[in-house]
Design an enzyme around this catalytic site. Sequence first.
Site, short mmCIF file in Angstrom:
data_model
loop_
_atom_site.label_atom_id
_atom_site.label_comp_id
_atom_site.label_asym_id
_atom_site.label_seq_id
_atom_site.Cartn_x
_atom_site.Cartn_y
_atom_site.Cartn_z
CD GLU A 126 -2.45 1.86 0.43
OE1 GLU A 126 -2.29 3.05 0.10
OE2 GLU A 126 -3.28 1.10 -0.12
CB ALA A 175 -16.81 -0.39 0.34
NE ARG A 198 -12.55 5.71 1.74
CZ ARG A 198 -12.67 4.74 0.85
NH1 ARG A 198 -13.86 4.18 0.66
NH2 ARG A 198 -11.64 4.32 0.15
NE ARG A 202 -16.69 11.44 -1.64
CZ ARG A 202 -17.71 10.62 -1.88
NH1 ARG A 202 -18.48 10.24 -0.89
NH2 ARG A 202 -17.94 10.17 -3.09
CG ASP A 255 -13.58 2.15 -6.75
OD1 ASP A 255 -14.66 1.57 -7.00
OD2 ASP A 255 -13.48 3.00 -5.85
#
Length: 433
Positions: free
Chosen positions: A45, A327, A117, A195, A314
Amino acid sequence: MAIDGSGVATPAPSGITVIIVGLGPTGLAAAIECHRRGHKVICFEKNPKSYRLGDLISVTGNAVRVLQEWGNGSVIKELQAFQCNLDTLEVYNETGDLKLSAPYNATQAKDEYMLRRSRLLDIFLQHLKSLGVEIHLGIQVADYWETESSAGVTVGGEKIVGDCVVVADGVHSKGRPQVSGEPFALEATDGIAFRAFFNASEISQDPEASWILRDAGEKDCFKTFYGKGLVMMVGTAENHEYVFWSCGHKENVMAHPSSVATVLDLIRDWPVSTRLAPLISKTPGDNCLNQTLYTRPPLKKWVSSNGRMIVLGDAAHPFLPHAGQGANQGIEDGAVLALCLEITSKKDVPLALRVTEKLRYQRVAAIQQRGVEARDQSLNVDWGNGGFSKKLTLHPAWLHDHDCIKQVYEEFDKAADAVTKGHEHTFGGIPVG
């Protein structure tokens, strides 16, 4: 299978090594599910920590069926502990008139959990760490490669070797062109989303902004305001410890350096802005994210030429947020892949990846289309002519009641036939008629 100290069965090793790039919901789910099926997992990641900006995320029944198997039910218990504590979902017009109030009991919601989230990602990541999976955070993958017998990534000049690679690095995927052979092409929709999520202490001492906390009382609240070409959601989470808001606009507006200023400008003509603006203006500058909404036609293929690399989530099928399934479909992707690898075993990894694509392709294409329809509905509300021009079923059975694991067991052979013989088939998990 052996049983570990927590009472959870430890899977027998499959001999398959799965390299996963990207630890959003899709990558985390794929990693956990692959470990559950006995595969060795290596994760990369690029971000050094799991925190992400954003707002609320809903985990729906189709994904809950997968999550309930994690940690002997412990992951579901964590979701329950941090879900929004709501009584009602309220809908208003741009003048602030209440148009609809729908009961919502968080303790009785049908297999659905609404939460932050960042909290969801942290719960998933901590569970993955507890499994002892190899995780590399803050690491950028430089290249992807495959041969007939293996696949891997290049990191810091070193080749990491596995049996297959899962590319789950999101809508702006760097690995997608190498896997699919298609150019990096995203279509900006006619919309943008803003957001924000921040601690309620930011507004608690401001009487003009803290009305949302008073409205929430001892629980949480969720309010949606619809106007022509614009939708605004505000509310609280984790028993009003946090405040969130999001704004969707029909046009691709030019964002100010501060996204907060852009939103204040968008709602300035709404009569209800006198209530919303004080709250929005309290948003810390680094807690607001503006995103152009993207979609793209379904990829022609998710799997690489040699069948050892696959794009999921995605990276393969970006959804508009109006679908409420980004998700959830990533979780389904990961679960289906892990089981397909278990069924084929190490001797036929390419078949597992190609069957995964067959089983998932029609379903996600249908959900992508549903997202477009939901966007059109939410951004074209005309209260003078009855409100919503088209009514979408909130929880259609084909979407929320789908069991992706059951589908693999029932349709694996049919999907394998489609892969090996080129036969056309219709698979489950899509709307009928």
